[in-house]
Design a protein around this motif. Structure first.
Motif, PDB file in Angstrom:
ATOM      1  N   ARG A 238       0.697  -1.752  -0.045  1.00  0.00           N
ATOM      2  CA  ARG A 238       0.056  -0.555   0.215  1.00  0.00           C
ATOM      3  C   ARG A 238       0.700   0.846  -0.349  1.00  0.00           C
ATOM      4  O   ARG A 238       0.035   2.596  -0.074  1.00  0.00           O
ATOM      5  CB  ARG A 238      -0.900   0.182   0.911  1.00  0.00           C
ATOM      6  CG  ARG A 238      -0.213  -0.083   2.263  1.00  0.00           C
ATOM      7  CD  ARG A 238      -1.084   0.215   3.479  1.00  0.00           C
ATOM      8  NE  ARG A 238      -0.968  -0.155   5.194  1.00  0.00           N
ATOM      9  CZ  ARG A 238      -0.401  -1.274   5.945  1.00  0.00           C
ATOM     10  NH1 ARG A 238      -1.302  -2.210   5.405  1.00  0.00           N
ATOM     11  NH2 ARG A 238       0.198  -0.902   7.147  1.00  0.00           N
ATOM     12  N   ALA A 239       2.152   1.148   0.848  1.00  0.00           N
ATOM     13  CA  ALA A 239       3.056   2.223  -0.203  1.00  0.00           C
ATOM     14  C   ALA A 239       4.624   1.984   0.350  1.00  0.00           C
ATOM     15  O   ALA A 239       5.160   1.828   0.586  1.00  0.00           O
ATOM     16  CB  ALA A 239       3.410   3.340   2.117  1.00  0.00           C
ATOM     17  N   PRO A 240       4.808   1.348  -1.188  1.00  0.00           N
ATOM     18  CA  PRO A 240       5.641   1.236  -1.576  1.00  0.00           C
ATOM     19  C   PRO A 240       7.412   2.207  -0.690  1.00  0.00           C
ATOM     20  O   PRO A 240       8.189   1.268  -1.064  1.00  0.00           O
ATOM     21  CB  PRO A 240       6.021   0.980  -2.524  1.00  0.00           C
ATOM     22  CG  PRO A 240       4.627   1.581  -3.486  1.00  0.00           C
ATOM     23  CD  PRO A 240       4.080   2.012  -2.592  1.00  0.00           C
ATOM     24  N   GLY A 241       7.358   3.010  -1.120  1.00  0.00           N
ATOM     25  CA  GLY A 241       7.731   4.425  -0.608  1.00  0.00           C
ATOM     26  C   GLY A 241       8.648   4.032   1.038  1.00  0.00           C
ATOM     27  O   GLY A 241       9.195   4.664   1.391  1.00  0.00           O
ATOM     28  N   THR A 242       7.433   2.867   1.183  1.00  0.00           N
ATOM     29  CA  THR A 242       8.143   3.290   2.876  1.00  0.00           C
ATOM     30  C   THR A 242       9.276   2.397   3.495  1.00  0.00           C
ATOM     31  O   THR A 242      10.088   1.519   2.607  1.00  0.00           O
ATOM     32  CB  THR A 242       6.859   2.328   3.606  1.00  0.00           C
ATOM     33  OG1 THR A 242       5.955   3.192   3.406  1.00  0.00           O
ATOM     34  CG2 THR A 242       7.561   2.389   5.471  1.00  0.00           C
ATOM     35  N   THR A 243      10.255   3.169   4.608  1.00  0.00           N
ATOM     36  CA  THR A 243      11.774   1.912   4.587  1.00  0.00           C
ATOM     37  C   THR A 243      11.474   1.603   6.362  1.00  0.00           C
ATOM     38  O   THR A 243      10.913   2.287   7.355  1.00  0.00           O
ATOM     39  CB  THR A 243      12.847   3.016   4.892  1.00  0.00           C
ATOM     40  OG1 THR A 243      13.193   4.266   3.750  1.00  0.00           O
ATOM     41  CG2 THR A 243      13.478   2.791   5.383  1.00  0.00           C
ATOM     42  N   VAL A 244      11.742  -0.445   5.544  1.00  0.00           N
ATOM     43  CA  VAL A 244      11.612  -0.835   6.682  1.00  0.00           C
ATOM     44  C   VAL A 244      13.008  -1.707   7.120  1.00  0.00           C
ATOM     45  O   VAL A 244      13.589  -1.631   5.877  1.00  0.00           O
ATOM     46  CB  VAL A 244      10.580  -1.688   5.886  1.00  0.00           C
ATOM     47  CG1 VAL A 244      10.799  -3.094   7.590  1.00  0.00           C
ATOM     48  CG2 VAL A 244       8.676  -1.376   5.690  1.00  0.00           C
ATOM     49  N   ILE A 245      13.031  -1.152   8.341  1.00  0.00           N
ATOM     50  CA  ILE A 245      14.596  -1.573   8.258  1.00  0.00           C
ATOM     51  C   ILE A 245      14.634  -3.054   9.778  1.00  0.00           C
ATOM     52  O   ILE A 245      13.935  -2.420  10.539  1.00  0.00           O
ATOM     53  CB  ILE A 245      15.489  -0.591   9.237  1.00  0.00           C
ATOM     54  CG1 ILE A 245      15.901  -0.075   8.027  1.00  0.00           C
ATOM     55  CG2 ILE A 245      17.022  -1.203   9.201  1.00  0.00           C
ATOM     56  CD1 ILE A 245      16.576   1.266   8.116  1.00  0.00           C
ATOM     57  N   ILE A 246      15.061  -4.404  10.026  1.00  0.00           N
ATOM     58  CA  ILE A 246      15.063  -4.840  10.209  1.00  0.00           C
ATOM     59  C   ILE A 246      16.670  -5.385  11.525  1.00  0.00           C
ATOM     60  O   ILE A 246      17.593  -5.554  10.351  1.00  0.00           O
ATOM     61  CB  ILE A 246      14.152  -6.571   9.860  1.00  0.00           C
ATOM     62  CG1 ILE A 246      13.469  -6.281   9.460  1.00  0.00           C
ATOM     63  CG2 ILE A 246      14.784  -7.166  10.971  1.00  0.00           C
ATOM     64  CD1 ILE A 246      13.337  -7.779   8.575  1.00  0.00           C
TER      65      ILE A 246
ATOM     66  N   LEU B 212      19.841  -4.659   8.708  1.00  0.00           N
ATOM     67  CA  LEU B 212      21.136  -4.356   9.481  1.00  0.00           C
ATOM     68  C   LEU B 212      21.635  -5.309  10.788  1.00  0.00           C
ATOM     69  O   LEU B 212      21.522  -5.500  11.587  1.00  0.00           O
ATOM     70  CB  LEU B 212      20.709  -3.249  11.201  1.00  0.00           C
ATOM     71  CG  LEU B 212      20.891  -2.084  10.454  1.00  0.00           C
ATOM     72  CD1 LEU B 212      19.613  -1.249   9.301  1.00  0.00           C
ATOM     73  CD2 LEU B 212      21.126  -0.991  11.552  1.00  0.00           C
ATOM     74  N   ASP B 213      22.634  -6.013  10.487  1.00  0.00           N
ATOM     75  CA  ASP B 213      23.612  -7.042  11.123  1.00  0.00           C
ATOM     76  C   ASP B 213      24.074  -6.635  11.983  1.00  0.00           C
ATOM     77  O   ASP B 213      25.271  -6.315  11.256  1.00  0.00           O
ATOM     78  CB  ASP B 213      24.362  -8.259   9.751  1.00  0.00           C
ATOM     79  CG  ASP B 213      25.013  -8.955  10.722  1.00  0.00           C
ATOM     80  OD1 ASP B 213      25.279  -9.697  11.670  1.00  0.00           O
ATOM     81  OD2 ASP B 213      25.421  -9.974   9.869  1.00  0.00           O
ATOM     82  N   VAL B 214      24.125  -6.407  13.102  1.00  0.00           N
ATOM     83  CA  VAL B 214      24.320  -6.013  14.412  1.00  0.00           C
ATOM     84  C   VAL B 214      25.320  -7.511  15.195  1.00  0.00           C
ATOM     85  O   VAL B 214      26.194  -7.239  16.235  1.00  0.00           O
ATOM     86  CB  VAL B 214      24.259  -4.534  15.310  1.00  0.00           C
ATOM     87  CG1 VAL B 214      23.793  -3.513  14.167  1.00  0.00           C
ATOM     88  CG2 VAL B 214      23.377  -6.029  15.998  1.00  0.00           C
TER      89      VAL B 214
END
Length: 226
Positions: free
Chosen positions: A146-154, A190-192
């Motif tokens: 629904r909102a492809p421009g959203t930035t999702v970070i794990i 994000l590989d921490v």
């Protein structure tokens, strides 16, 4: 090297207070997870002088927390993931599942969603964790549709969880499930894990400020790539 993490898989930049402000300008940063994610919230609100903490009179372990910079239109949020959660007494209404929160968000290019799920579930069967992650995956897929421009970070798990509740071995199993579940989806991971395992600081489930600073630099490098 010299307390600066150098990734071998992505380009990570360095951010001072001015660059942090420029990167976060006009963004709504929504962080959900455990206390290692809460460290990120506190670091950002302290590192950027123009960001002011709003006292919502909520518990430290559960949140929600809110900080804003009106001049630069920055909104910074954190809340704990839903149960199970080891916490001091908190209103149960403040415990929201990550999947439900994502379902409630419209998304958009101004919004950045960051989450982790790990430490409080090491004492539960892997099957339970997998079902929990599958539901979050479903919510993320729907959000990006629904909102492809959203930035999702794990954020991945980190090392040094060694007590009666967990171990690096248990953490690695959960972290592997999380990584596999989000393969092929337009999210940043994000590989921490390696970052915390190779630093010479004392082992602590809550990494010290040096590690957190490098984690934030990696986070902002994904939000504002060079």
């Amino acid at each position: 090297m010299k307390d600066v993490w150098i990734s071998r898989v992505c380009a990570s930049d360095r951010f001072n207070a001015v660059r942090m402000t420029q990167c976060l300008k006009d963004r709504d940063i929504y962080m959900m997870g455990d206390s290692t994610m809460r460290q990120w919230f506190h670091y950002l609100r302290n590192a950027v002088p123009s960001i002011k903490f709003m006292n919502l009179h909520t518990a430290e372990q559960a949140g929600p927390f809110l900080a804003v910079d009106v001049a630069n239109n920055i909104v910074l949020r954190w809340r704990a993931h839903g149960p199970p959660l080891r916490s001091r007494r908190s209103p149960f209404a403040d415990f929201h599942y990550i999947s439900n929160e994502i379902d409630s968000l419209a998304g958009g290019s101004h919004q950045v969603i960051v989450f982790n799920l790990w430490a409080h579930l090491t004492t539960f069967p892997l099957e339970y964790f997998a079902r929990r992650v599958a539901r979050i995956r479903q919510a993320v897929v729907a959000l990006l549709k629904r909102a492809p421009g959203t930035t999702v970070i794990i954020k991945s798990a980190n090392t040094s969880y060694k007590d009666v509740f967990g171990s690096d071995w248990l953490s690695l199993q959960l972290d592997t499930i999380l990584r596999v579940a989000f393969e092929g989806i337009n999210v940043a991971f994000l590989d921490v894990w390696q970052m915390t395992s190779c630093h010479n600081s004392r082992e602590n489930i809550h990494p010290n400020t040096i590690i957190v600073r490098n984690e934030i630099d990696l986070l902002l490098s994904f939000i504002c790539p060079a």
